[in-house]
Design an enzyme around this catalytic site. Sequence first.
Site: not given
Length: 222
Positions: A42, A84
Amino acid sequence: MGKGRGLALAAWLTLPLGLILLVGSLLYVRSAYTAVTVRGGSMEPTYGIGRQLVVQRLDGDEIHRGDVVLFATPGRFSDQAVLKRVIGVGGDHVVCCGTGTEERITVNGRPLVEPYVKDGIADGTHRPYDVKVPEGRLFVLGDHRVNSMDSRFFATDGHQGTVAVGDVQGRVVGGPARLLGWLLCGLLGLVLAATGLGLGIAAVAVRRRRVVPPAPPWPTQV
């Protein structure tokens, strides 16, 4: 000053200094940093799978837009810690997106420049959102927008998909080389401690060495 006293003084100076540097460096690194291995895609292309990263432990209040953070939110991602990027902090207004080449995230009305996203895709999911980030929370996205489970997919959780700052475990500060300075400091401490110990042993040896008395100037036999 005798040779033994000089060695002892040098030992008393170098050994404690070395121990302070060695122990202090190790304790600081252990308390202030942790290491993680990237296990998902990700955050590509910024951090690929298998990449070793150093994460600085800090309070969520020290997090800023653009930081890549490690966090664990109960009920998400199998309760595992994930990486993230912070797009919005408390009070920010995050909106997405246009279409095609005009696709762009805005924060507080300003288009966000994101050279780090994979293939230049700002969203790719065609799921528009308009989020006012609550105080004490963060809006986070992965850099690989078409392959990231992030704030966009938890919009109905009561917090518009945002993450509590208290869930943040730290901020990525780079690879293992980031700790090189502290490791060198610890190595210097080890060398000084070993040197001080050697000097101390030498001082004891010198003091215990038996001194042969000089022969008297007169005959000792009759």
